[in-house]
Design a protein around this motif. Structure first.
Motif, PDB file in Angstrom:
ATOM      1  N   VAL A   1       0.828  -1.206   0.000  1.00  0.00           N
ATOM      2  CA  VAL A   1       0.000   0.000   0.000  1.00  0.00           C
ATOM      3  C   VAL A   1       0.867   1.264   0.000  1.00  0.00           C
ATOM      4  N   SER A   2       2.093   1.135   0.507  1.00  0.00           N
ATOM      5  CA  SER A   2       3.019   2.281   0.501  1.00  0.00           C
ATOM      6  C   SER A   2       3.726   2.427  -0.842  1.00  0.00           C
ATOM      7  N   LEU A   3       3.570   1.434  -1.693  1.00  0.00           N
ATOM      8  CA  LEU A   3       4.339   1.388  -2.943  1.00  0.00           C
ATOM      9  C   LEU A   3       4.207   2.641  -3.817  1.00  0.00           C
ATOM     10  N   PRO A   4       2.996   3.197  -3.964  1.00  0.00           N
ATOM     11  CA  PRO A   4       2.908   4.394  -4.797  1.00  0.00           C
ATOM     12  C   PRO A   4       3.844   5.500  -4.305  1.00  0.00           C
ATOM     13  N   ILE A   5       4.013   5.612  -2.991  1.00  0.00           N
ATOM     14  CA  ILE A   5       4.903   6.650  -2.439  1.00  0.00           C
ATOM     15  C   ILE A   5       6.360   6.256  -2.673  1.00  0.00           C
ATOM     16  N   THR A   6       6.661   4.974  -2.435  1.00  0.00           N
ATOM     17  CA  THR A   6       8.042   4.498  -2.583  1.00  0.00           C
ATOM     18  C   THR A   6       8.553   4.690  -4.011  1.00  0.00           C
ATOM     19  N   VAL A   7       7.677   4.390  -4.987  1.00  0.00           N
ATOM     20  CA  VAL A   7       8.165   4.465  -6.371  1.00  0.00           C
ATOM     21  C   VAL A   7       8.013   5.861  -6.981  1.00  0.00           C
ATOM     22  N   ASN A   8       7.342   6.775  -6.292  1.00  0.00           N
ATOM     23  CA  ASN A   8       7.197   8.159  -6.777  1.00  0.00           C
ATOM     24  C   ASN A   8       7.654   9.131  -5.698  1.00  0.00           C
ATOM     25  N   PRO A   9       8.933   9.098  -5.339  1.00  0.00           N
ATOM     26  CA  PRO A   9       9.367   9.875  -4.172  1.00  0.00           C
ATOM     27  C   PRO A   9       9.041  11.365  -4.288  1.00  0.00           C
ATOM     28  N   GLY A  10       8.956  11.917  -5.499  1.00  0.00           N
ATOM     29  CA  GLY A  10       8.684  13.352  -5.626  1.00  0.00           C
ATOM     30  C   GLY A  10       7.218  13.692  -5.668  1.00  0.00           C
ATOM     31  N   ALA A  11       6.371  12.671  -5.752  1.00  0.00           N
ATOM     32  CA  ALA A  11       4.971  12.910  -6.100  1.00  0.00           C
ATOM     33  C   ALA A  11       4.141  13.471  -4.959  1.00  0.00           C
TER      34      ALA A  11
END
Ligand code: ADP
Ligand code: ADP
Length: 231
Positions: free
Chosen positions: A99-109
């Motif tokens: 569930v944290s993956l979107p943040i992990t793979v888009n650090p600037g987002a």
């Protein structure tokens, strides 16, 4: 221009003899915080419509605007949350890591966006006890709930769901629907929800878009005026 505006979308697949129109001038509006379901026979273009609204597939003509932005801009801003048909969780990662993956793979987002805490989200979806487990250790319904929670991480303006409960048995579907409804009622997002289940559409939606096939087009838009069941 608040909300989602699908304006005159047409799309064909193939070329020459085999060219077929899949969507023929489809227009619809999803107001802010409105839950809209799309139902219709298999092959009428529901998934194609969803893909166009998600920016995953281009239309031949027409346009989609999300809160005044084009789909491309909205996608770049992480304003679109997508829940696929199958939960698509990485088996070697825990539920929390998934569930944290979107943040992990888009650090600037996270710039300028309201990030939701993955742990909090999992708790709201009744998965607080399962955050350190792996997908295979969860039931299908729990996995799908985790996938829905993941779509909320960037606090999107619109949530797109393509038959998210189709792989579940009827008892489980019922439970997941209620869980989704409950969460949505306290987190009002614009939702475009594809289903082939009429009861599901009636239970969940403010409006139902009924599509017809060959070519895919909107046959009718039905306002649902039912008191929502409470959990
Ligand atoms: P639904 O979700 O309502 O079942 P789809 O949007 O998946 O419908 O498909 C609509 C029609 O377009 C179907 O006839 C399908 O075979 C066709 N189709 C969908 N995607 C493609 C593609 N990428 N290439 C060619 N034909 C496609
Ligand atoms: P695009 O973005 O190029 O319009 P999609 O992303 O919808 O297309 O589909 C990507 C690919 O998936 C297509 O090029 C096609 O080969 C394949 N595909 C998906 N669904 C179907 C289908 N129902 N019939 C034929 N091919 C399909």
């Amino acid at each position: 221009d608040v909300g989602v505006h699908v304006e005159n979308i047409s799309k064909s697949y193939g070329a020459g003899e085999s060219r077929t129109t899949v969507l023929d001038k489809v227009s619809l509006t999803i107001r802010k915080g409105e839950f809209v379901s799309v139902i219709g026979p298999s092959g009428c273009g529901k998934s194609t419509l969803l893909k166009v609204v998600a920016g995953l597939s281009g239309a031949d003509s027409g346009r989609v605007m999300i809160n005044g932005k084009t789909v491309r801009e909205a996608a770049k801003d992480k304003a679109i949350g997508l829940v696929p048909q199958a939960p698509a969780l990485l088996p070697w990662r825990t539920i929390l890591d998934n569930v944290s993956l979107p943040i992990t793979v888009n650090p600037g987002a996270n710039r300028g966006r309201n990030l939701r805490d993955p742990k909090e989200l999992l708790r709201s979806f009744g998965l607080g006890h399962a955050i350190e487990r792996y997908p295979a250790q969860l039931s299908g319904g729990m996995q799908q709930r985790a996938a829905i929670a993941r779509a909320f991480v960037f606090d999107p303006e619109i949530l797109l769901m393509d038959e998210p409960f189709s792989a579940l048995d009827e008892m489980n579907r019922d439970q997941q629907r209620m869980g989704l409804l409950d969460f949505w009622q306290s987190n009002r997002k614009s939702v475009l929800f594809v289903t082939h289940s009429v009861p599901e559409a009636i239970i969940l939606s403010d409006r139902i878009v009924l599509m017809a096939a060959h070519p895919g087009r909107i046959a009718e838009i039905i306002d649902v005026d039912l008191p929502r069941p409470r959990n």
